[in-house]
Design a protein around this motif. Structure first.
Motif, PDB file in Angstrom:
ATOM      1  N   ASN A   1       0.817  -1.217   0.000  1.00 28.92           N
ATOM      2  CA  ASN A   1       0.000   0.000   0.000  1.00 28.92           C
ATOM      3  C   ASN A   1       0.853   1.270   0.000  1.00 28.92           C
ATOM      4  OD1 ASN A   1       0.153   1.204   2.882  1.00 28.92           O
ATOM      5  ND2 ASN A   1      -0.261  -0.959   3.281  1.00 28.92           N
ATOM      6  N   GLN A  28     -11.556 -13.108 -13.266  1.00 27.26           N
ATOM      7  CA  GLN A  28     -12.712 -13.570 -12.520  1.00 27.26           C
ATOM      8  C   GLN A  28     -12.677 -15.097 -12.372  1.00 27.26           C
ATOM      9  OE1 GLN A  28     -14.683 -11.776 -10.790  1.00 27.26           O
ATOM     10  NE2 GLN A  28     -15.862 -13.554 -10.115  1.00 27.26           N
ATOM     11  N   HIS A  53     -10.674 -11.352  -4.636  1.00 32.82           N
ATOM     12  CA  HIS A  53     -11.338 -10.362  -5.455  1.00 32.82           C
ATOM     13  C   HIS A  53     -10.513  -9.084  -5.565  1.00 32.82           C
ATOM     14  CE1 HIS A  53     -14.742  -8.779  -7.455  1.00 32.82           C
ATOM     15  NE2 HIS A  53     -15.322  -9.943  -7.315  1.00 32.82           N
ATOM     16  N   ASP A  54      -9.958  -8.709  -4.440  1.00 31.23           N
ATOM     17  CA  ASP A  54      -9.150  -7.509  -4.374  1.00 31.23           C
ATOM     18  C   ASP A  54      -7.957  -7.595  -5.325  1.00 31.23           C
ATOM     19  OD1 ASP A  54      -9.104  -5.074  -3.133  1.00 31.23           O
ATOM     20  OD2 ASP A  54      -7.510  -5.675  -1.752  1.00 31.23           O
ATOM     21  N   GLU A  89      -2.327  -7.532  -0.272  1.00 28.68           N
ATOM     22  CA  GLU A  89      -2.156  -6.641   0.879  1.00 28.68           C
ATOM     23  C   GLU A  89      -0.725  -6.721   1.430  1.00 28.68           C
ATOM     24  OE1 GLU A  89      -5.344  -6.756   3.836  1.00 28.68           O
ATOM     25  OE2 GLU A  89      -3.731  -6.971   5.302  1.00 28.68           O
ATOM     26  N   ALA A 134       0.982  -6.048   6.865  1.00 27.85           N
ATOM     27  CA  ALA A 134       0.385  -4.724   6.708  1.00 27.85           C
ATOM     28  C   ALA A 134      -0.744  -4.509   7.710  1.00 27.85           C
ATOM     29  CB  ALA A 134      -0.118  -4.545   5.282  1.00 27.85           C
ATOM     30  N   CYS A 135      -1.475  -5.576   7.993  1.00 28.00           N
ATOM     31  CA  CYS A 135      -2.576  -5.452   8.950  1.00 28.00           C
ATOM     32  C   CYS A 135      -2.202  -6.182  10.243  1.00 28.00           C
ATOM     33  CB  CYS A 135      -3.842  -6.055   8.354  1.00 28.00           C
ATOM     34  SG  CYS A 135      -5.250  -5.879   9.435  1.00 28.00           S
ATOM     35  N   SER A 140     -16.343 -17.061  11.312  1.00 26.38           N
ATOM     36  CA  SER A 140     -17.119 -17.904  10.418  1.00 26.38           C
ATOM     37  C   SER A 140     -17.908 -17.014   9.496  1.00 26.38           C
ATOM     38  CB  SER A 140     -18.073 -18.785  11.216  1.00 26.38           C
ATOM     39  OG  SER A 140     -19.028 -17.971  11.859  1.00 26.38           O
ATOM     40  N   ARG A 141     -18.083 -17.452   8.293  1.00 21.10           N
ATOM     41  CA  ARG A 141     -18.968 -16.698   7.427  1.00 21.10           C
ATOM     42  C   ARG A 141     -19.674 -17.608   6.449  1.00 21.10           C
ATOM     43  NH1 ARG A 141     -14.616 -13.565   3.676  1.00 21.10           N
ATOM     44  NH2 ARG A 141     -16.464 -12.793   2.640  1.00 21.10           N
ATOM     45  N   GLY A 142     -20.879 -17.232   6.150  1.00 19.82           N
ATOM     46  CA  GLY A 142     -21.618 -17.916   5.113  1.00 19.82           C
ATOM     47  C   GLY A 142     -20.788 -17.791   3.862  1.00 19.82           C
ATOM     48  N   GLU A 179     -16.412 -16.448  -2.125  1.00 16.22           N
ATOM     49  CA  GLU A 179     -15.779 -15.317  -1.444  1.00 16.22           C
ATOM     50  C   GLU A 179     -16.771 -14.175  -1.222  1.00 16.22           C
ATOM     51  OE1 GLU A 179     -12.139 -15.030   0.326  1.00 16.22           O
ATOM     52  OE2 GLU A 179     -12.258 -16.253  -1.483  1.00 16.22           O
ATOM     53  N   GLY A 180     -17.957 -14.500  -0.785  1.00 19.09           N
ATOM     54  CA  GLY A 180     -18.922 -13.467  -0.447  1.00 19.09           C
ATOM     55  C   GLY A 180     -19.662 -12.864  -1.616  1.00 19.09           C
ATOM     56  N   THR A 181     -19.386 -13.300  -2.816  1.00 19.10           N
ATOM     57  CA  THR A 181     -20.081 -12.688  -3.946  1.00 19.10           C
ATOM     58  C   THR A 181     -21.220 -13.573  -4.442  1.00 19.10           C
ATOM     59  OG1 THR A 181     -18.693 -13.686  -5.618  1.00 19.10           O
ATOM     60  CG2 THR A 181     -17.972 -11.580  -4.702  1.00 19.10           C
ATOM     61  N   GLN A 182     -21.367 -14.747  -3.876  1.00 19.47           N
ATOM     62  CA  GLN A 182     -22.442 -15.635  -4.310  1.00 19.47           C
ATOM     63  C   GLN A 182     -23.174 -16.183  -3.089  1.00 19.47           C
ATOM     64  OE1 GLN A 182     -23.785 -16.577  -7.148  1.00 19.47           O
ATOM     65  NE2 GLN A 182     -22.497 -15.297  -8.448  1.00 19.47           N
ATOM     66  N   ALA A 183     -24.280 -16.792  -3.345  1.00 12.58           N
ATOM     67  CA  ALA A 183     -25.078 -17.321  -2.240  1.00 12.58           C
ATOM     68  C   ALA A 183     -24.365 -18.451  -1.526  1.00 12.58           C
ATOM     69  CB  ALA A 183     -26.401 -17.825  -2.786  1.00 12.58           C
TER      70      ALA A 183
END
Ligand SMILES: [Zn+2]
Ligand SMILES: [Zn+2]
Lengths: 349, 177
Positions: free
Chosen positions: A42, A83, A93-94, A119, A164-165, A204-206, A210-214
């Motif tokens: 960055n 993609q 995605h980033d 990153e 970085a983070c 945890s995540r649904g 990567e969060g762009t689809q169901a």
């Protein structure tokens, strides 16, 4: 290796084998590393980014473990190819959306990939089928040792690998496991489980795409803490947690079966029928139906279709995959028809 | 179902987010979900943590002039190597270089502890320990140790290490003023 060759393959990590493959689709370990002689991406100028890319490319080319890898510069790829790699979980995605100065090293079986200048200067990722974090860690650790002999890392003994983070500082390791938990969802226990997970400092995540689809009942569980524990301890902790979740899912599957087997069979077989005969279908609907079919295989309700085929379909029905298979850009409607015909062909409908 | 963010397009993405042990569901359109996923990665609890830390000290009752001055001083801290200010780090949640870890040592020490429950690395070490420099353990008696290290580094012609130590000495001297 050409990118187009990947289409006819399913990544090694999606072959549907390995421990607990009926619930765990894949295990992934990621390490973040930075070079001591450059600012983090960055804060890099365009010229510095290119130098980092060159430095890492050179180190990669000298390592036996990475001999047969493809070495891609993201800015050379068109948007569909970018993609496509995101859909295959080979980069973020980033990484795809800001291609300048970014690179990707990719092994043929898609077991390992190295994102350069995301990153952090680079992030190594190794994926395996089933619950296989220990093996995955061994592979990535060896690769990290090889790279660290060629590159000067940003590292302080007290704080470990500098990133970085600060949420990644320390081991800079993230171990993730992707789980298919349809029975916990259907029995409405999933929220309870996810809340318990968060109390134990795991994320945890649904999940799907990567969060762009169901989600399709897929959940990704990973460690949040990277400092103050050894890599082996972190992996052992994730393994312990995952085994408990597997047990809960298995109990829920049993309960569903005992409670109302005919209703379960109906839901699963209708899903299979729809997939086999639809002519227009969205990715959202496909993922929900595929999830049911996957459960049907696990519970011995469907026997003429394999995990591997279903895993493959989860990948191939995504937009960039459809467009690469067809060899041209497709609009949303064209994708929905192409998707349906691809599924019919794969499932012999 | 409409998208929770734009309220216009159809929600096709269903995310579960857990923040502070509270689970919330989000229903988004594809476009908003894409933006959200980038944001989520970046923010993942960090912004809250940083804000929380920044508030520490000032939250307890009335803020004295001295405390306010200290807070202002922290915000004005800047990494000597990459020029990142602590204020910008707090805003964007990203450090600019390895040296930032030295420049903001005091602040990061507390932050790392808050994020990870520990500020001590127990994972793998790297083979080339020559390239790394120990962080100062505490401010007072460190300057003399560092100066000694610096002499040793110069003596053994390890100039990369020497430069790192020199920067750290400068940082410490600055802080002491
Ligand atoms: Zn929207
Ligand atoms: Zn810096």
């Amino acid at each position: 290796m050409r990118l187009d060759d990947l289409i006819n393959h399913t990544g090694e990590w999606l072959k549907g084998t390995g421990p607990y493959a009926h619930i765990v689709t894949s295990s992934r370990v990621r390490l973040a590393r930075n070079l001591s002689s450059f600012p983090f991406p960055n804060k890099c100028s365009k010229k510095e980014l290119d130098e980092v890319l060159e430095t890492i490319d050179k180190a990669v080319s000298q390592i036996d473990l990475l001999k047969d890898c493809a070495n891609l510069h993201i800015s050379d790829l068109d948007s569909v190819d970018r993609q496509f790699l995101v859909e295959r979980h080979l980069m973020s995605h980033d990484h795809a959306s800001n291609p300048e100065g970014k690179g990707l090293v990719l092994s043929k079986e898609e077991i390992l990939s190295v994102m350069i200048n995301e990153e952090d200067h680079f992030r190594i990722q190794v994926m395996q089928s089933g619950l296989n974090l220990t093996e995955t860690w061994k592979i990535i650790n060896a690769l990290d040792d090889a790279l660290s002999s060629k590159l000067g890392y940003a590292f302080y003994p007290e704080w470990g690998f500098l990133t970085a983070c600060p949420t990644n500082t320390g081991t800079a390791m993230r171990g993730s496991v992707m789980l298919h938990l349809p029975a916990l969802v259907m029995t409405k226990q999933i929220n309870k489980v996810l809340t318990a997970i968060s109390k134990l400092s795991f994320a945890s995540r649904g999940f799907y795409g990567e969060g762009t689809q169901a989600s399709g009942n897929f959940y990704q569980i990973s460690n949040q803490v990277s400092l103050g524990h050894s890599e082996e301890d972190i992996i052992q902790n994730i393994n312990g947690l995952i085994k408990q979740i597997i047990e809960q899912e298995e109990q829920a599957r049993q309960a569903l079966q005992l409670q109302n087997r005919p209703m379960l069979e109906d839901k699963i077989c209708r899903s299979y029928g729809l997939l086999k005969h639809a002519h227009i279908i969205s990715s959202q609907e496909t993922i929900e139906l595929l999830s049911m079919v996957r459960l049907g295989i696990d519970m011995g309700i469907l026997s003429d279709v394999s995990h591997k085929t279903i895993n493959q379909l989860f990948l191939m029905i995504q937009p960039a995959h459809l467009q690469k298979i067809e060899g041209k850009k497709l609009n949303a409607f064209e994708r929905d028809t192409k998707r349906a015909s691809l599924i019919r062909q794969k499932l012999g409908g | 179902m409409q998208c929770d963010i734009c309220g216009k397009k159809k929600a096709t993405v269903h995310l579960t987010e857990i923040v502070d042990q509270q689970m919330s569901e989000m229903h988004l359109c594809e476009e908003c979900a894409r933006q959200k996923s980038v944001q989520m990665e970046q923010q993942f609890g960090l912004a809250d943590l940083l804000a929380g830390l920044a508030d520490m000290g000032s939250k307890t009752g009335t803020t004295t002039n001295k405390e306010a001055a200290a807070a202002a001083k922290t915000a004005a801290l800047t990494c000597a190597k990459c020029n990142l200010s602590y204020d910008d780090f707090r805003k964007f949640g990203r450090l600019g270089c390895g040296h930032c870890y030295i420049s903001f040592k005091e602040q990061l020490d507390a932050l790392l502890k808050k994020i990870h429950g520990s500020n001590h690395h127990l994972g793998k070490m790297i083979a080339k320990t020559k390239k790394t420099v120990a962080l100062p353990k505490n401010k007072k008696d460190d300057l003399s140790t560092l100066r000694q290290d610096l002499q040793e580094a110069i003596h053994s012609e390890d100039f990369e290490k020497a430069a790192l130590i020199r920067d750290k000495i400068r940082d410490l001297e600055k802080k002491d003023k």
